[in-house]
Design an enzyme around this catalytic site. Structure first.
Site, PDB file in Angstrom:
ATOM      1  N   HIS A   1     -13.231   7.508 -83.369  1.00  0.00           N
ATOM      2  CA  HIS A   1     -13.537   8.521 -82.356  1.00  0.00           C
ATOM      3  C   HIS A   1     -13.500   7.884 -80.976  1.00  0.00           C
ATOM      4  O   HIS A   1     -13.436   6.660 -80.834  1.00  0.00           O
ATOM      5  CB  HIS A   1     -14.916   9.154 -82.604  1.00  0.00           C
ATOM      6  CG  HIS A   1     -16.035   8.170 -82.561  1.00  0.00           C
ATOM      7  ND1 HIS A   1     -16.321   7.312 -83.608  1.00  0.00           N
ATOM      8  CD2 HIS A   1     -16.937   7.868 -81.586  1.00  0.00           C
ATOM      9  CE1 HIS A   1     -17.343   6.546 -83.285  1.00  0.00           C
ATOM     10  NE2 HIS A   1     -17.738   6.843 -82.054  1.00  0.00           N
TER      11      HIS A   1
ATOM     12  N   ASP B   1     -15.771   8.057 -77.362  1.00  0.00           N
ATOM     13  CA  ASP B   1     -17.114   8.518 -77.003  1.00  0.00           C
ATOM     14  C   ASP B   1     -17.071   9.718 -76.054  1.00  0.00           C
ATOM     15  O   ASP B   1     -16.414   9.691 -75.013  1.00  0.00           O
ATOM     16  CB  ASP B   1     -17.915   7.371 -76.365  1.00  0.00           C
ATOM     17  CG  ASP B   1     -18.270   6.308 -77.397  1.00  0.00           C
ATOM     18  OD1 ASP B   1     -18.446   6.659 -78.578  1.00  0.00           O
ATOM     19  OD2 ASP B   1     -18.357   5.122 -77.014  1.00  0.00           O
TER      20      ASP B   1
ATOM     21  N   HIS C   1     -12.662   3.875 -81.596  1.00  0.00           N
ATOM     22  CA  HIS C   1     -13.409   2.889 -82.366  1.00  0.00           C
ATOM     23  C   HIS C   1     -14.020   3.544 -83.590  1.00  0.00           C
ATOM     24  O   HIS C   1     -14.224   4.766 -83.620  1.00  0.00           O
ATOM     25  CB  HIS C   1     -14.477   2.206 -81.509  1.00  0.00           C
ATOM     26  CG  HIS C   1     -15.443   3.154 -80.874  1.00  0.00           C
ATOM     27  ND1 HIS C   1     -15.119   3.909 -79.767  1.00  0.00           N
ATOM     28  CD2 HIS C   1     -16.715   3.479 -81.184  1.00  0.00           C
ATOM     29  CE1 HIS C   1     -16.150   4.665 -79.430  1.00  0.00           C
ATOM     30  NE2 HIS C   1     -17.128   4.429 -80.285  1.00  0.00           N
TER      31      HIS C   1
ATOM     32  N   ARG D   1     -26.661   0.648 -76.055  1.00  0.00           N
ATOM     33  CA  ARG D   1     -25.408   1.197 -75.514  1.00  0.00           C
ATOM     34  C   ARG D   1     -25.645   1.933 -74.215  1.00  0.00           C
ATOM     35  O   ARG D   1     -26.653   2.619 -74.045  1.00  0.00           O
ATOM     36  CB  ARG D   1     -24.836   2.183 -76.557  1.00  0.00           C
ATOM     37  CG  ARG D   1     -23.504   2.786 -76.172  1.00  0.00           C
ATOM     38  CD  ARG D   1     -23.003   3.741 -77.244  1.00  0.00           C
ATOM     39  NE  ARG D   1     -23.042   5.104 -76.736  1.00  0.00           N
ATOM     40  CZ  ARG D   1     -22.327   6.120 -77.210  1.00  0.00           C
ATOM     41  NH1 ARG D   1     -21.523   5.935 -78.248  1.00  0.00           N
ATOM     42  NH2 ARG D   1     -22.415   7.308 -76.691  1.00  0.00           N
TER      43      ARG D   1
HETATM   44  C1  SIN Z   1     -20.509   3.996 -81.295  1.00  0.00           C
HETATM   45  O1  SIN Z   1     -19.699   4.789 -81.746  1.00  0.00           O
HETATM   46  O2  SIN Z   1     -20.767   3.960 -80.089  1.00  0.00           O
HETATM   47  C2  SIN Z   1     -21.243   3.053 -82.222  1.00  0.00           C
HETATM   48  C3  SIN Z   1     -20.341   2.018 -82.789  1.00  0.00           C
HETATM   49  C4  SIN Z   1     -21.062   1.075 -83.692  1.00  0.00           C
HETATM   50  O3  SIN Z   1     -22.195   1.332 -84.114  1.00  0.00           O
HETATM   51  O4  SIN Z   1     -20.464   0.052 -84.017  1.00  0.00           O
END
Ligand code: SIN
Length: 296
Positions: free
Chosen positions: A125, A127, A272, A287
């Site tokens: 996906h 973000d 990612h 994050r």
């Molecule tokens: C995310 O999608 O921001 C999380 C990715 C992760 O937990 O590695």
């Protein structure tokens, strides 16, 4: 991977001594060594980082010991922090100072996750692709990491677009698709979004990166639900074919986390995903994201 001294890279900025850029895979990603993100970053160092980010799309800094303030200060060099679309009443995080910070964690207190995106595998996906101005960059900092799994995979969406057959490019250039996030969902299978409840937005399937001016695919398995103006069956078949094309190993860098890693990625030209990990082990990352433009 061969190491590239930043002074020898294509950008004109003179590299400060000891700052080096090391590509991480043939597909994308680079590690920058010689930068301590707790300290002020001078203009010359920042321009090395910004150039490397433009070229490699995902940047890794290892062995960082970052407070929330350090992470926010560094992120703000790239733009304004983006607020979180999820209503505060739906979030568990209490231990963060900045409302824009999100904990990504499976740790639970009184049975409730202390953060978001807690458990197991997550499909590819981008973000916040389900809002009008999706995130430009994401900064994810590793605090606790399981011994096996919980890796994050990154995908180069410029390369995925460039490698499409001309007839598929002609079919999707100029088309729009609906992106939606069913909070808590980590895979497309079993999703059944309620468009009255779940945030969603229609974006071009192919976007032009505002800095590089290159075209990148902007669809993903977890959140791109349907193609506008296309019959359901045709839309589903075309999206499935695109997802299979995109998720080829040749477009991917697989990141195995170490405590102290800070990763910065560009959501406008990468996707990612996360691999599965044991619910018996703790995983905690911090994050924040910076605000992007409306894709075009
Ligand atoms: C995310 O999608 O921001 C999380 C990715 C992760 O937990 O590695």
């Amino acid at each position: 991977m061969p190491s590239v001294s930043s002074s020898a890279a294509s950008h004109p900025a003179a590299a400060p001594r000891g700052v080096d850029v090391h590509p991480l895979s043939p597909a994308l990603g680079a590690e920058i060594r010689g930068v301590d993100l707790t300290r002020p970053i001078d203009e010359a160092t920042f321009s090395v980082i910004a150039d490397a980010w433009r070229e490699h799309l995902v940047i890794l800094f290892r062995d960082q010991v970052l407070s929330e303030e350090d992470q926010v200060r560094f992120a703000q060099r790239f733009g304004a922090l983006q607020g979180r679309p999820r209503p505060a009443s739906m979030r568990a995080e209490t231990a963060v100072k900045h409302p824009e910070i999100m904990l990504v964690s499976n740790i639970r207190e009184n049975g409730k996750p202390i953060g978001s995106l807690p458990d197991g595998e997550m499909q590819f996906h981008s973000d916040m692709c389900y809002i009008e101005q999706p995130a430009k960059g994401t900064f994810l900092y590793a605090i606790e990491i399981p011994s096996v799994g919980g890796d994050t995979h990154f995908l180069n969406m410029y390369a995925a677009y460039d490698a499409l057959p001309a007839e598929i490019k002609a079919k999707i250039d100029g088309r729009q698709a609906v992106n939606v996030f069913q909070y808590g969902s980590t895979s497309r299978e079993g999703n059944n979004p309620d468009f009255d409840e779940h945030p969603h937005y229609t974006h071009p399937m192919v976007r032009t990166h505002p800095d590089s001016r290159r075209k990148a695919l902007f669809v993903n398995r977890l959140m791109t639900w349907s193609i506008e103006g296309m019959e359901d069956a045709e839309s589903a078949a075309l999206l499935d074919a695109l997802f299979d094309h995109i998720e080829q190993p040749k477009f991917i860098y697989e990141h195995k986390w170490r405590v102290g890693d800070l990763l910065l990625w560009d959501n406008r030209c990468t996707l990612h995903a996360r691999t599965d990990f044991s619910d018996k082990e703790r995983r905690l990352l911090r994050r924040c994201v910076i605000q992007g433009d409306k894709p075009y």
